[in-house]
Design a protein around this motif. Structure first.
Motif, mmCIF file in Angstrom:
data_model
loop_
_atom_site.group_PDB
_atom_site.id
_atom_site.type_symbol
_atom_site.label_atom_id
_atom_site.label_comp_id
_atom_site.label_asym_id
_atom_site.label_seq_id
_atom_site.Cartn_x
_atom_site.Cartn_y
_atom_site.Cartn_z
ATOM 1 N N UNK A 48 -29.115 51.460 42.828
ATOM 2 C CA UNK A 48 -30.064 50.399 42.519
ATOM 3 C C UNK A 48 -29.842 49.824 41.123
ATOM 4 N N UNK A 49 -29.470 50.663 40.172
ATOM 5 C CA UNK A 49 -29.235 50.176 38.810
ATOM 6 C C UNK A 49 -27.918 49.413 38.731
ATOM 7 N N UNK A 50 -26.877 49.932 39.378
ATOM 8 C CA UNK A 50 -25.584 49.233 39.329
ATOM 9 C C UNK A 50 -25.607 47.939 40.136
ATOM 10 N N UNK A 51 -26.471 47.856 41.138
ATOM 11 C CA UNK A 51 -26.567 46.633 41.945
ATOM 12 C C UNK A 51 -26.908 45.427 41.072
ATOM 13 N N UNK A 52 -27.859 45.599 40.158
ATOM 14 C CA UNK A 52 -28.257 44.495 39.284
ATOM 15 C C UNK A 52 -27.072 44.029 38.433
ATOM 16 N N UNK A 53 -26.296 44.981 37.944
ATOM 17 C CA UNK A 53 -25.153 44.640 37.098
ATOM 18 C C UNK A 53 -24.048 43.942 37.897
ATOM 19 N N UNK A 73 -22.828 40.350 36.817
ATOM 20 C CA UNK A 73 -21.599 40.394 36.021
ATOM 21 C C UNK A 73 -20.331 40.562 36.859
ATOM 22 N N UNK A 74 -20.476 40.880 38.142
ATOM 23 C CA UNK A 74 -19.338 41.039 39.056
ATOM 24 C C UNK A 74 -18.288 42.007 38.519
ATOM 25 N N UNK A 75 -18.750 43.165 38.011
ATOM 26 C CA UNK A 75 -17.833 44.168 37.484
ATOM 27 C C UNK A 75 -17.472 45.154 38.586
ATOM 28 N N UNK A 76 -16.307 45.830 38.503
ATOM 29 C CA UNK A 76 -15.938 46.850 39.497
ATOM 30 C C UNK A 76 -16.942 48.003 39.499
ATOM 31 N N UNK A 77 -16.998 48.721 40.614
ATOM 32 C CA UNK A 77 -17.961 49.812 40.750
ATOM 33 C C UNK A 77 -17.774 50.871 39.665
ATOM 34 N N UNK A 78 -16.514 51.221 39.353
ATOM 35 C CA UNK A 78 -16.273 52.253 38.336
ATOM 36 C C UNK A 78 -16.846 51.821 36.989
#
Length: 636
Positions: free
Chosen positions: A124-129, A133-138
């Motif tokens: 849920x936190x990485x989803x917002x990013x 920002x369209x950054x890779x999952x890592x």
């Protein structure tokens, strides 16, 4: 005007309407204020004053029936290089999606319902990013762990795979803050971010917001009804009532020189520690009861218990829960919820029970109600005929006990059946215990509604059509239906704004005086307990660490945990600010970190109550009894 002095947000003549079932509702009317970068603006007022509607309008999160009908919301985007009128944007437009979450973030009031139970906190936190920002999952996980560490999680990597239900209320709120801050927004809207949290967790969350604000220079819009929180957090204040701004200004002006009658009345409704013995809170709308009529209406065959007589005695109660860790084959783990608890409640008086979330307060209430059995110990109830062990009662005696001891729950909405009318809710206990015929029950329900200050025409309505304070009064009326001797109040005002809280607290005191009731009042708000209680017991991790009359406890608290609780209560007094530096150090709720002679180390020391002055008891550390070694076997 230099850019640094220009407001980040400039709201002018904002008006929001809702198409209600009964017609048009003007939720917000002509609201105007400015919010600057690096500063905190607190919006205060009662429930229904338009605070959250104003915040939701800034994010264009209004429900389908709501719409902005006038005014402007000018947001100066530091990264976008221009000023945007949010009120003129389509709520579903790409521009609004770019602002929402990235440049303007929000912490919602209830973290459990705001977080998805099906997804991990990390997802849920990485989803917002990843959306903004369209950054890779890592990379997203790396930045998520950094923000987890920043908001105080001890094991940031583990949080990536943790679900919300595995976290406490304070930890869930930290996860919400991490989600809001991961995109480094220019504006953070915090809608009642600490309402459901205990005072120590609340102080830690507030300190975290202040610290992060100082680092990033983000603006904070703080929505709250707690004037103590406002006094410790805000730079500027806006006071709202029925959708309009009543007063606004700097923090010192608002608190030291309030001008509007509504603001003055709001301040008088807040309980504080230096109240006199017979001083009374002044709610905006008082509930008055006729003591003689109340006593006559409440009489259902129970003779009043002699004032001062011990009506409830808890002796040596211990309760442990068994948890299984490591899957189905894991070793069972014992968790101690209550440890050798001793309490005494006298007739006609109030015993306050305070402590953090998870300290065992509600578990003890359930044991007293016989909704949960202890591992050992005794609960004795005396209604005038002599003390009886609650866990040995059977048949008619048990049914009499169920009538004599009632419960008022923390959340009035979830504790009332939404499919039942008020009449059915109040008549149900009478039917179960076969009190009177239908005509007598109907009259009893009318008397109960009058007793708690509700109109008799309310009996055919459903719980959803009442405000929070009115629902709590319905819950109180249900507890009074069978004319009990003891009422256990479990955080009865924690979800209410200060004016409604003052209403309910005054009503409880009036009913106690009129009916001779005894209360076990469970709360984490020491100022509220100070107003209600005769004696106070402080609980930490299932242990009563200090117990004394209210005057003694607040005048000279001895235990470090009690001192920490008192230090964490936000006061609406600018001359007594919270010591955030002390509160963020923590350690006050860990018995192994307490100084001597209070330090409790499992297996080495145990708590033992000692009377340090008349009626003032402290839990002091005593060496554990040495284990008896097994006798040595003779060599073969």
């Amino acid at each position: 005007m230099p850019e640094a002095l220009e407001p980040l947000v400039r709201i002018r003549d904002l008006a929001v309407d809702f198409d209600g079932d009964a017609g048009l509702v003007h939720a917000v009317r002509g609201v105007s204020f400015d919010l600057h970068a690096g500063r905190t603006l607190a919006v205060v007022g009662e429930s229904g004053s338009g605070k959250s509607v104003t915040a939701n309008a800034m994010l264009r999160l209004l429900p389908k029936r709501g719409r902005i009908v006038n005014g402007s919301i000018l947001f100066r985007d530091p990264e976008g290089g221009g000023t945007i009128d949010i009120a003129g944007l389509d709520a579903a437009s790409e521009k609004m999606r770019q602002l929402r979450g990235a440049r303007i973030a929000m912490i919602f009031q209830e973290p459990m319902t705001s977080l998805s139970p099906l997804h991990t906190v990390g997802d849920q936190v990485t989803e917002a990013l990843r959306i903004h920002d369209a950054v890779p999952m890592a990379e997203a996980q790396k930045r998520a762990m950094a923000v987890f560490e920043r908001v105080g999680f001890r094991d940031p990597k583990r949080m990536l795979d943790t679900y919300p239900f595995e976290l406490s209320g304070g930890m869930r709120q930290r996860a919400m803050i991490a989600m809001a801050l991961i995109c480094r927004p220019a504006l953070l809207i915090a809608d009642e971010p600490t309402t459901a949290l205990d005072v120590t967790t609340q102080a830690q969350i507030l300190a975290l917001i202040k610290e992060l604000q100082a680092e990033t220079q983000m603006a904070v819009l703080l929505i709250t009804h707690d004037l103590g929180v406002v006094a410790n957090m805000a730079d500027d204040v806006v006071v709202m009532y029925r959708g309009q701004v009543m007063e606004r200004g700097g923090l010192a002006d608002i608190f030291r020189r309030p001008e509007h009658p509504y603001l003055k009345a709001l301040m008088k409704a807040v309980p504080h520690f230096d109240m006199k013995q017979d001083e009374r809170l002044t709610p905006l709308r008082e509930i008055r009861i006729d003591a003689a009529a109340a006593a006559a209406a409440a009489h259902c065959g129970r003779e009043p218990i002699q004032h001062g007589r011990t009506v409830l005695a808890v002796t040596g109660v211990t309760k442990t829960f068994t948890l299984r860790s490591g899957g189905l084959l894991g070793e069972p783990q014992q968790v101690s919820a209550l440890s050798n608890v001793n309490l005494t409640l006298r007739a006609g008086e109030t015993l306050g029970l305070v402590g953090e979330s998870g300290s065992g307060k509600t578990t003890l209430s359930k044991v007293i109600m016989r909704a949960m059995a202890p591992n050992c110990g005794q609960v004795c109830f005396d209604d005038g005929g002599g003390p009886r062990d609650v866990f040995k009662l059977k048949g008619p005696d048990l049914k009499d006990f169920r009538r004599a001891v009632q419960f008022v729950f923390q959340d009035p909405f979830s504790s009332l059946d939404p499919r039942m009318t008020v009449y059915d809710i109040l008549a149900e206990p009478l039917r179960i215990h076969r009190v009177g015929n239908e005509d007598q029950r109907f009259q009893r329900v009318k008397d109960l509604l009058e007793l708690v200050g509700l109109d008799q025409r309310s009996m055919r309505r459903y719980p959803h059509s009442f405000s929070g304070g009115q629902r709590q009064r319905i819950g109180l009326a249900r507890a009074l239906a069978l004319n009990p001797a003891v009422i256990l109040c479990d955080e009865p005002t924690s979800a209410l704004d200060v004016s409604v809280q003052a209403q309910i607290l005054n009503l409880l005191k009036d009913l106690q005086k009129a009916l001779g009731l005894s209360y076990l009042f469970v709360s984490h708000n020491l100022a509220v307990v100070d107003y209600m209680a005769n004696d106070i017991a402080v609980m930490c991790r299932g242990v009563i660490v200090e117990q004394a009359p209210r005057e003694t406890l607040f005048r000279s608290p001895k235990h470090p945990y009690t001192q920490a609780l008192l230090a964490a209560v936000p006061s609406p007094d600018l001359d007594h600010p919270l010591d955030f530096a002390r509160l963020t150090r923590g350690g006050f709720s860990n018995p192994a970190d307490w100084p001597e002679p209070f330090r409790i180390v499992p297996g080495e020391t145990r708590p033992e109550m000692a009377e340090v002055e008349p009626e003032h008891f402290l839990a002091l550390a005593r060496p554990c009894a040495p284990a008896h070694p097994e006798p040595m076997r003779a060599a073969s």
